[in-house]
Design a protein around this motif. Structure first.
Motif, short mmCIF file in Angstrom:
data_model
loop_
_atom_site.label_atom_id
_atom_site.label_comp_id
_atom_site.label_asym_id
_atom_site.label_seq_id
_atom_site.Cartn_x
_atom_site.Cartn_y
_atom_site.Cartn_z
N ILE A 97 0.87 -1.14 -0.02
CA ILE A 97 0.10 -0.05 0.12
C ILE A 97 0.91 1.16 -0.15
O ILE A 97 1.77 1.47 0.98
N GLY A 157 -0.70 1.94 11.53
CA GLY A 157 -2.01 1.00 11.79
C GLY A 157 -1.86 0.05 12.76
O GLY A 157 -2.84 -0.33 13.36
N SER A 193 -0.95 -7.48 10.86
CA SER A 193 -0.68 -6.81 12.29
C SER A 193 -1.79 -7.04 13.38
O SER A 193 -1.44 -6.92 14.67
N GLY A 246 -11.31 -2.58 3.21
CA GLY A 246 -9.94 -2.58 2.16
C GLY A 246 -8.80 -3.24 2.75
O GLY A 246 -8.00 -2.75 3.58
N THR A 248 -5.28 -5.28 2.68
CA THR A 248 -4.00 -4.71 2.23
C THR A 248 -3.75 -5.67 0.93
O THR A 248 -3.21 -5.22 -0.21
N HIS A 304 -1.11 8.11 7.05
CA HIS A 304 0.21 7.83 6.42
C HIS A 304 0.04 7.18 5.15
O HIS A 304 0.97 6.77 4.13
N LYS A 305 -1.37 6.51 5.06
CA LYS A 305 -1.59 5.90 3.40
C LYS A 305 -2.67 7.08 3.01
O LYS A 305 -2.39 7.80 2.11
C1 LIG Z 1 -0.84 -0.94 6.24
C2 LIG Z 1 -1.95 -1.85 7.18
C3 LIG Z 1 -1.81 -2.15 8.35
C4 LIG Z 1 -0.82 -1.91 9.24
O1 LIG Z 1 -0.69 -0.46 9.28
P1 LIG Z 1 1.01 0.14 9.57
O2 LIG Z 1 0.68 1.53 9.81
O3 LIG Z 1 2.07 -0.57 8.34
O4 LIG Z 1 1.41 -0.21 10.92
C5 LIG Z 1 -3.05 -2.84 9.09
N1 LIG Z 1 -4.05 -2.90 7.95
C6 LIG Z 1 -4.36 -2.84 7.09
C7 LIG Z 1 -5.52 -3.25 6.26
C8 LIG Z 1 -3.26 -1.88 6.46
O5 LIG Z 1 -3.26 -1.76 5.10
#
Ligand SMILES: *Cc1c(COP(=O)(O)O)cnc(C)c1O
Length: 480
Positions: A97, A157, A193, A246, A248, A304-305
């Motif tokens: 992402i 996240g 995560s 959504g 990843t 940050h996304k």
């Molecule tokens: C990026 C993402 C995470 C993790 O977030 P980080 O900011 O990389 O720690 C968790 N869930 C989804 C769906 C993500 O796209």
């Protein structure tokens, strides 16, 4: 040591870290040059260069000895750090992402670090905490929360997910007595995560079920409810369901409203991972796709996304703010002065105490550009993903489901070669060409190429570069 000796010694130590005004100007002008050069070079920088070398000179430079040569430091950062690996700031980054890197976010970080406001506690910096709380209110309104919710600006996240899972655990009173018969519901698309968060909170001792999905990789709600009912019948304690707004991997969106309805009926906590997808709520199309998200007990999003900030920004929201506070607030004798009539403090709503004032990096770009521009940019990402989806099909590639948001799965199925090996060669070729970067995934032993469009710098040009390259590659392969 007597008093006189101490005073003499202190005189010897009376140096300062404080740069003079001229020194500050010198640093800033060098940094300004560096920034300009970076932005000028960025469109032509490779999106991916496999990490190369580290020479003895590099290792020597890394030793923390003082130097007067600030230029040499910037040169090292440029050549040995910024030129290797992925180029996340590039519009050609279409893998995983993509992140962002808005310049104004960097300025926010700079300002926050200069005054070093103590944003963990309202007593220490009422202004910083008020700013962060107003951002939390703004994000809450975007996802459709009404009143009484609370949240926290996190480093990303993963920590936001950890906070949400711990809140669910605390609220549902999962403890050593009942953990083994307690049940969590996920799908194959659940972000790792969250599995980490489950481990960190000791909830890996629970039963963790992976519910089947439909052909769009969305949770089958019938299967979910049936499993909950069976689990209850067997004396288990279903308490948590985790869904995707959504994913990843493939950009899947679960039926959020239906899952919430089932969760309510059976008294489960519903957590929605909207790290990637959440800010599409700023678009009309996104609001349709994520319909019902406001029913969830907790939600996370990654600025940050979806808000194009540089890394280090996540948001966790909990619908009933008291539940978040109860899961995290802790008293300490040396903190007694901070208790009183203050705004809720980040330190009471997260594991952190001292933390960067990360609200400023988020607020500054929004304040300068206005929210409307962010909505437009996100709309553009949705359109670009649809554009790629249509065009890649026309090139004879097989695709995954129609993109719910901005991730597209695709692969070529050759008549005379093994598909997985063929597509591995395609991605190796793209990485070699370096103009754009894409990543891959495997689902049920099928190797997919994937494009994820989220950088504010990604325009139709970058998508066309990828399409052009694929077209050329296919022509070469067929000719051979
Ligand atoms: C990026 C993402 C995470 C993790 O977030 P980080 O900011 O990389 O720690 C968790 N869930 C989804 C769906 C993500 O796209």
């Amino acid at each position: 040591m007597d008093e006189q000796e101490i005073v003499e010694k202190l005189k010897d130590l009376n140096f300062t870290f404080e740069p003079s005004e001229n020194e500050r100007k010198h640093y800033l002008s060098q940094i300004e040059n560096y920034t300009s050069e970076f932005y000028t070079a960025l469109p032509n920088l490779p999106t991916y260069s496999p990490t190369g070398y580290s020479t003895e000179a590099d290792d020597n430079f890394l030793k923390v000895e003082n130097t007067d040569d600030f230029n040499a430091i910037l040169a090292y950062i440029k050549e040995r750090i910024d030129s290797h690996g992925l180029q996340p700031a590039s519009g050609g980054h279409l893998g995983y992402i993509p992140g962002g890197g808005l310049y104004e976010a960097a300025l926010g970080d700079y300002l926050a670090a200069v005054s070093n406001q103590y944003s963990g506690v309202s007593y220490a910096s009422p202004g910083a905490v008020r700013l962060e709380n107003s951002l939390i209110q703004w994000v809450g309104k975007i996802v459709g929360y009404a009143q009484g919710f609370a949240g926290n600006l996190t480093s990303g996240g993963s920590i936001a997910n950890l906070i949400a899972i711990n809140t669910a655990k605390h609220n549902k009173q999962i403890n050593s007595q009942n953990v083994r018969e307690s049940v969590i519901y996920t799908t194959q698309q659940t972000h790792h995560s969250l599995l980490k968060a489950i481990k960190l909170t000791g909830l890996d001792e629970c039963v963790v079920r992976v519910i089947e999905m439909d052909e769009t990789y969305s949770m089958l709600t019938n299967a979910f409810e049936k499993t909950v009912v069976e689990d209850v019948r067997n004396g288990l304690n279903p308490f948590l369901v985790i869904s995707n707004a959504g994913s990843t991997d493939v950009g899947a969106v679960d039926p959020l409203e239906e899952i919430s309805n089932i969760a309510k009926k059976h008294d489960l906590w519903h957590h929605v991972d909207a790290a990637y997808g959440g800010f599409f709520m700023l678009t009309e199309a996104g609001r349709k796709t994520l319909k019902g998200i406001e029913q969830a007990d907790s939600i996370i999003l990654d600025p940050h996304k979806g808000l194009f900030l540089s890394y280090g920004s996540g948001v966790v929201l909990v619908k009933d703010g008291l539940k978040l506070k109860n899961a995290f607030s802790q008293e300490a004798n040396y903190m007694q002065d901070t208790v009183g009539e203050y705004d809720w403090s980040p330190a009471d709503l997260s594991p952190e105490l001292s933390r960067p004032f990360r609200g400023l990096r988020m607020w500054l770009p929004l304040k300068i550009h206005g929210v409307g521009k962010f909505s437009q940019c996100l709309d553009e990402k949705l359109l670009l993903a649809n554009y790629f989806y249509v065009k890649i099909k026309a090139l004879g590639f097989e695709t995954g489901p129609k993109p719910a948001l901005s991730v597209v799965l695709f692969r070529y199925v050759p008549s005379n070669a093994e598909a997985n090996a063929f597509n591995k060669a395609v991605v190796a070729n793209i990485h070699h060409c370096c103009k754009v970067f894409i990543s891959t995934t495997s689902i049920d032993n099928v190797f997919w190429l994937r494009v994820a469009i989220l950088s504010f710098r990604t325009k139709r040009h970058e998508v066309d570069v990828l399409l052009g390259h694929l077209k050329e590659y296919m022509a070469t392969v067929k000719a051979a």
